[in-house]
Motif scaffolding. Sequence first.
Motif, PDB file in Angstrom:
ATOM      1  N   ALA A   1       0.488  -1.288   0.109  1.00  0.00           N
ATOM      2  CA  ALA A   1       0.157  -0.029  -0.165  1.00  0.00           C
ATOM      3  C   ALA A   1       0.957   0.773   0.016  1.00  0.00           C
ATOM      4  O   ALA A   1       1.299   2.398  -0.618  1.00  0.00           O
ATOM      5  CB  ALA A   1      -0.900  -0.691   1.105  1.00  0.00           C
ATOM      6  N   THR A   2       1.926   0.910   0.589  1.00  0.00           N
ATOM      7  CA  THR A   2       3.222   2.609   0.765  1.00  0.00           C
ATOM      8  C   THR A   2       3.417   2.306  -0.638  1.00  0.00           C
ATOM      9  O   THR A   2       3.727   4.030  -0.528  1.00  0.00           O
ATOM     10  CB  THR A   2       4.371   2.252   1.394  1.00  0.00           C
ATOM     11  N   THR A   3       3.956   1.710  -0.757  1.00  0.00           N
ATOM     12  CA  THR A   3       4.778   1.920  -2.271  1.00  0.00           C
ATOM     13  C   THR A   3       3.326   2.149  -3.579  1.00  0.00           C
ATOM     14  O   THR A   3       4.156   3.354  -4.128  1.00  0.00           O
ATOM     15  CB  THR A   3       5.238   0.595  -2.770  1.00  0.00           C
ATOM     16  N   LEU A   4       2.710   1.730  -3.539  1.00  0.00           N
ATOM     17  CA  LEU A   4       1.081   2.114  -4.399  1.00  0.00           C
ATOM     18  C   LEU A   4       1.347   3.697  -3.984  1.00  0.00           C
ATOM     19  O   LEU A   4       1.253   4.495  -5.088  1.00  0.00           O
ATOM     20  CB  LEU A   4      -0.454   1.616  -3.859  1.00  0.00           C
ATOM     21  N   MET A   5       0.705   4.286  -2.777  1.00  0.00           N
ATOM     22  CA  MET A   5       0.679   5.572  -2.522  1.00  0.00           C
ATOM     23  C   MET A   5       1.671   6.318  -2.571  1.00  0.00           C
ATOM     24  O   MET A   5       1.718   7.807  -3.633  1.00  0.00           O
ATOM     25  CB  MET A   5       0.548   6.011  -0.703  1.00  0.00           C
ATOM     26  N   ASP A   6       2.941   6.007  -2.520  1.00  0.00           N
ATOM     27  CA  ASP A   6       4.139   7.051  -3.054  1.00  0.00           C
ATOM     28  C   ASP A   6       4.512   7.015  -4.467  1.00  0.00           C
ATOM     29  O   ASP A   6       4.569   8.015  -4.699  1.00  0.00           O
ATOM     30  CB  ASP A   6       5.181   5.284  -3.059  1.00  0.00           C
ATOM     31  N   ALA A   7       3.578   6.433  -5.365  1.00  0.00           N
ATOM     32  CA  ALA A   7       2.928   6.421  -6.707  1.00  0.00           C
ATOM     33  C   ALA A   7       2.094   7.581  -7.335  1.00  0.00           C
ATOM     34  O   ALA A   7       1.992   7.606  -8.327  1.00  0.00           O
ATOM     35  CB  ALA A   7       2.928   4.615  -7.494  1.00  0.00           C
ATOM     36  N   THR A   8       1.443   8.101  -6.260  1.00  0.00           N
ATOM     37  CA  THR A   8       0.104   8.809  -6.981  1.00  0.00           C
ATOM     38  C   THR A   8       0.992  10.137  -7.014  1.00  0.00           C
ATOM     39  O   THR A   8      -0.201  10.958  -7.576  1.00  0.00           O
ATOM     40  CB  THR A   8      -0.287   9.024  -5.786  1.00  0.00           C
ATOM     41  N   THR A   9       2.088  10.202  -7.077  1.00  0.00           N
ATOM     42  CA  THR A   9       2.819  11.216  -7.194  1.00  0.00           C
ATOM     43  C   THR A   9       3.033  11.245  -9.053  1.00  0.00           C
ATOM     44  O   THR A   9       3.016  12.512  -9.939  1.00  0.00           O
ATOM     45  CB  THR A   9       3.906  12.010  -7.004  1.00  0.00           C
ATOM     46  N   ASP A  10       2.382  10.949  -9.846  1.00  0.00           N
ATOM     47  CA  ASP A  10       2.873  10.124 -11.295  1.00  0.00           C
ATOM     48  C   ASP A  10       1.468  11.310 -11.705  1.00  0.00           C
ATOM     49  O   ASP A  10      -0.257  10.778 -11.439  1.00  0.00           O
ATOM     50  CB  ASP A  10       2.158   8.680 -11.804  1.00  0.00           C
ATOM     51  N   LYS A  11       1.910  11.713 -12.958  1.00  0.00           N
ATOM     52  CA  LYS A  11       1.033  12.918 -12.808  1.00  0.00           C
ATOM     53  C   LYS A  11      -0.134  11.848 -13.898  1.00  0.00           C
ATOM     54  O   LYS A  11      -0.615  13.104 -14.727  1.00  0.00           O
ATOM     55  CB  LYS A  11       1.884  14.276 -13.923  1.00  0.00           C
TER      56      LYS A  11
END
Length: 1317
Positions: free
Chosen positions: A10-20
Amino acid sequence: MMESRIKRLATTLMDATTDKDPLVQEQIYNALCYLGESEPEEILHSCDEYLRQHDKLAYPHRVIILKAMETVVKNNIASLDKSTAKVVIFLASNEMTKSKEVIREWQQAASSVLVAVGQRFINKVMEEVLTKFQPGILPHYFIVQTFANLSVSNVFGMVPFLNSILGTMLPMLGMAKQDHMKSVFCYALQHFSESIQEYLANLDKAPDPTVRKDTFSNEIFSAYEVLFNSWLQHREAKLRLAVVEAVGPMSYLMPSEKLEEQLPKLIPGILALYKKHAEAFYISKSLCQILEASVNIGSRSLDVQLDALLGTLHPQICAPADPSVPLTVKNHTEVLRCFTVLACSFPDRVLAFLLPKLESSNERTRVGTLLIMRQIINSTPSQMEIKKPFILSSMKLPLQDSNDKVKRAVVQVISAMAHHGYLEQPGGEAMMEYLVRQCALPSEAPKKQTPDADDLTSDSVQSISVNTLFLLSTTVDRMNNVLWPYLLEFVTPIQFTNALTPLCKSLMYLAMKKQEEGENASLIRYDLNGNLPSPYALTTRLLVVSSQPYAGDCRGTAALRLLSVLQYSVHPALEQLWSKRVPSLVEHIEENTEKCLCQKEWEEKLLLFLQETLAAVSDNTWICHFVTEMCRQLNSYNGFPLEKNFLYKCIGTTLGACTSKDLVQKQLQELLETARYHEEAEREGLASCFGICAINHLEETLAKLEDFVRSDVFKKSVGLFSIFKDRSDNEVEKIKSTLILCYGFVAVHAPKELVLSRIEADILKNIFQYFNTKVLGIKVETKDLTLKLCLIRSICMISQAIYNGGKCGDFVFSRKAELVAQMVEFIKAEPLDAMRTPVRQRAMVTCTYLVVLEPHLSDPDRTELIDTCLASVLALPPDPGQERDGIGGDAPHKEILYGDTLSALKDLLKSLLQRNLTPHGLQDMFAHLGPWIKSNKEQERQRAVEVSAALLDFYLGKLNVSTVIPFYNLGVLIALFSPRCSDSLASVRQHAVDCVYCLLYIQLCYEGFARDHTDEMVEGLKALKKGLEEPDFTVLFHTCHNIAMVVGKRVPPDQLMSLLLAMFEGLADPDKNCSRAATVMINSLLKERGSVLQEKVPDIMSIIHSKLQEVDEEHVRKAAQQTVYILASQHKSVVVSSLLGSALPFDSHTCAMWRSLAAEPTLTSQILEQLLEKVNRDVPYKESKCFLLGSGSERIATPLPLAATCALYEIMSAPESGAAVLGLYAPLFVTLLLRVSCTVGVQLPKSLQSRERRSSSLSPAPRSLHPCRRAEIARPALRKAGVSCRRAPGCPCPAALSLHVPAPRHRSPARSFQKPN
């Protein structure tokens, strides 16, 4: 371990939320939701921890995580732990209020999480949110919105908090200065009011049933005063609408006396907003709520406001709603609800306001008023019960309105009336008749609507009416007695034809319902319903419209099904028959389509059904009434020619079943007197009627036809003074045409044993009496096309009758030749530049039936018939469907006519061929077709070859060989068609292959093979057709070579020479492609079969020479040289002898033939040896005494050595002969040297001397025939052939030779023809 893995994921996924990338963000959201399905607590805690740890994370990325949390909470709310809920609530509350500024997307996401948790943990949510909702402090925007949304999502949990919330909120209303805060307070008050209403409406389910409206009334009224008196006056439109939306639900909760007090200001205030806002939905919705609240408290203020309300609301309905703008449709709904509320309280005043507007000249006003009337009829049945007669009478004017939009609205009003018992009142029948009339409107394709069109519905008045009628018949039980049997009155009138399908369907359902009530319930009581059509009228009508089963939305099926359920009312004896026959007729319609249904077969089925019905009834009185009704209905179908034509057939069938001869004659006389003779369908129908009637009443029918001509109705002189008579010439011609046609139908339908004896004595005599007009005793040819066509058709039917009747016994048709001659005259009279009428086609069809009758046509008559028909069709211009002056509008009709005419020609020729199905008969047919097949006009060739292919296919199909006989003309016929395989037209090429294919199979049949025998080689011709599609010469000639190979292997030896001789004629074909193809096939055949033609070689060589003289074409010359070469390779001696026999001096064509023998060194050497042998074998000259006194003898050259010497020169002068000359250099040189020495002073034979003199007088540089000169000029030919001489060292002879031979040149291939592989 598992939890830590999910947390890390989940943390990995949330880190990727910065993708535009929006797609990546959506996938992250979906992944978090998916993980939340299995471990909701873990995911929610992970999200909480992540957001707290990443406090600086930008809000767009926080929104993704918050939305995922909302989804996880919603999907797992039932299993959510309290502690987890508390964590989520605290996080969402902080996220929502972290920024004092309104950041809508972020704060809305956080608010949504709170609302989702509040579904179960409302107290925890309120505990957290109320800490941020303190008295005297203006709250955060989303705190208020969250309260509002919670009140909607969890009514029972939230309403208990509302009293304290309202108490805290009211002072804040005055503190709100910004528009967005005012709007959110309005939003909250609106939803608080709606939640309270819902709570109060469901007190039985509420946690606190003691809650009352009074609990909130004062607070709501206080809020109302701020909203209405202050904020409603604001200039911002959005805020005003927010106020309006809130005031509507709030009005339900206001104290009754306060609401009554406010209504005089409130209603005008709301109505005034219509002028300020284009979008009226929210205003109308609020107004409706206020009106309902007012009615609920029994307000007396509405009475005063009613006129203003009606005057403002009515235009809202009159303005059409745009389906593409949903709010306009919703606004209509709310305004109609307002009218419902008002009509319940003030029915008289509302009707008094509405009904006069039905007379308005404005279309929108009339339509809008009708829509309101429909709403009132549907929604206020008890109030309108006593108003029904008044409302029905007020609809008289709308029923006469021709506007389509008004008609649609009226139909909708009628539908509403039917559901509420209006149509059972006096005057209801007028409404039903109106509905049926709209069903009878012509069906139209939906018109393309303009962008600003008032009405964007695609449903037509007719389709809406049809649906309405069907629904009333099948779903509204109270309408059963209204519609049955009343709707039967609309079945027979012709003006309701387009409504027949829905009428029949409705009546069928109604009858079936009646049958369920009891056995006799569906029986029609004519004693109680005087306006109903009789059973005869109903049966006639339904049977006739069934003749066009797919017209009017497949009315045939509906009519037959209705007929079936009416069987008891039509006649008791029909139950068993109709129960069996009608379903099979319906099944036949359903199994076919309009395109594939055979109309003739269908009509025959219906007429058979009618015959069986008449036989089942077996009651002459009933049948007499039936046929009388049929005749009465005839005039009704004047605009329906197909139906009227079928009705005539029904009348004929019914008259045939009638035993009363007086009635038969009376009805036939009436039909003749009232027929509309100028209409083709009418003439056809009347003639059909007479023909069918003659099956049982031949004498009466013929007598009535003769009587009619003598009657006053027909009396008309066609002499010089006819202009003063009663009827025009044209009308008289049409009557004559009909009578002639009647005789034809009588002949073809009447019993053959009775009619054959009457054909020549009565029928033909009367026909020609009507056709031939005499003026002052002189026969005048008619120019009336109709009369001519009717005569042709009648004779055709008479011929069919004789042919069919002649099977039972011999019948010699003595007037056959006369009738054929008449048809030929008709065909000759047709113009050859265009096809304007079907005369030639119908005349040929008639001849097709005539020629099979006895006696046989004479040879001259047969020849004239064939030649006339061929010239009339084959010589037409390329596009017979196009007139000289341009393309007519009936071009497709002309194209069909041309196709029918060509088919008629094929059928006629087949009929003639059938009479002589022998090789001689086939040869005779192609003697007529041959010139057309070789025509230089493409369209003539195309048609002729197409006809030929059809004839040969017919011949092959009919051939039945009992003994093996020779097909003597096979070669000639194959030579006629095979060159056409390279015609410039692709269609000709294809048909030519078909002709050769058929001819070879015909030959196989004559050889003794069975007709179904398959020959692989002949079948290969079909595969060759593919290569003939493209006009590539190389492909075409290669295909021709392959065809020749097949022909060469299958043509009998005795036919080979006739094939070649006929093929040589093809060298002069005007189509160069076909001429080239002929050369290809000749050479291919000679290569394949030339070895057996030794005795015929001189003849072939002579033909080649003559064709070279006739045809001055390069490709023919080169191909002829190739032919000579092929023959020489098979028959050297015969070819050499044949060429040596040519007249001296050799002409250019003979020289070319000699030079063609130099093509191949081995063959050339053999030819040269033969020529040397000819030169050396015979003495070079003969002594001849001179007749002059005192003269000595003279030497006269012998012809054979002289001819051989000339031949040597021609061969050696060809460059290709170099190698052969080199090989025979010594004997050639010696022989020519001796020839020179022996011919010095030798004279030509006297026959050649005169020819030499003639040649020298005609040619400026004649080639000398002197024997010595011929030998001398042959020597330079050695050099010309590539050989030079010089003295060789050590040669014992001074004249010794040394040979120097350059490389021989290759022979150039012919451009248009190459030696086949």
